[in-house]
Motif scaffolding. Sequence first.
Motif: not given
Length: 208
Positions: A99-105, A174-179, A183-187
Amino acid sequence: MTKHPTSDERRPANRGPKAAAGNRAALVAAAREIYAVHGLDAPLSRIARKAGVGQGVLYRHFPDRDAIASAVLEENVRQVEQAAADEGATLAGVLGVVTWHLVRSAAFIGLLHADGASGRFHADGEDGRFHTHALARDLSERFERALRGCLPDGHRPGVPDASDDLMLAVAMVSGAVIGPTPEERERRALAAWRLLGITVGPVTAFEG
């Protein structure tokens, strides 16, 4: 009156040949941050500036866009593999690293697209950037093997429904990781995991 250059106009300091490894690591870290905000088509000059090096240094390490995106992907997958191989690794803990990598990459998200309903991954980002790269296919397979190895007893490879469902879940998250912010992407990512009924450990990079 003398005009002083702004921070964006200042020529980055030359760190010298002995700093090649440090320059490369800084470029990969900068690319991950820039891609997460601006996507894979962000100017390479922005990546160089973020890393604090000149564009010539960037091109010495990465001759084109594919090269630096592939380096970011390699780092993403390598950390997941290390987390999965760590003593006492749990699926929840490894999914925290994922999840950390999804949020940041954005590059990592581009790799993790489900192939139809099976949940299998293929190496074809939205812009088709990776589909010709054997490296991307290899990274996708490595990522899947790492997660399969973390499945609880009774759900190891050989029970395909469980592992395929896990791969599909990662692709869905991964499709939900937007923002606009990490912080918003992680949420949003954590909300997606909760909706799928999957427990995720702390969202953090792997420090091995």
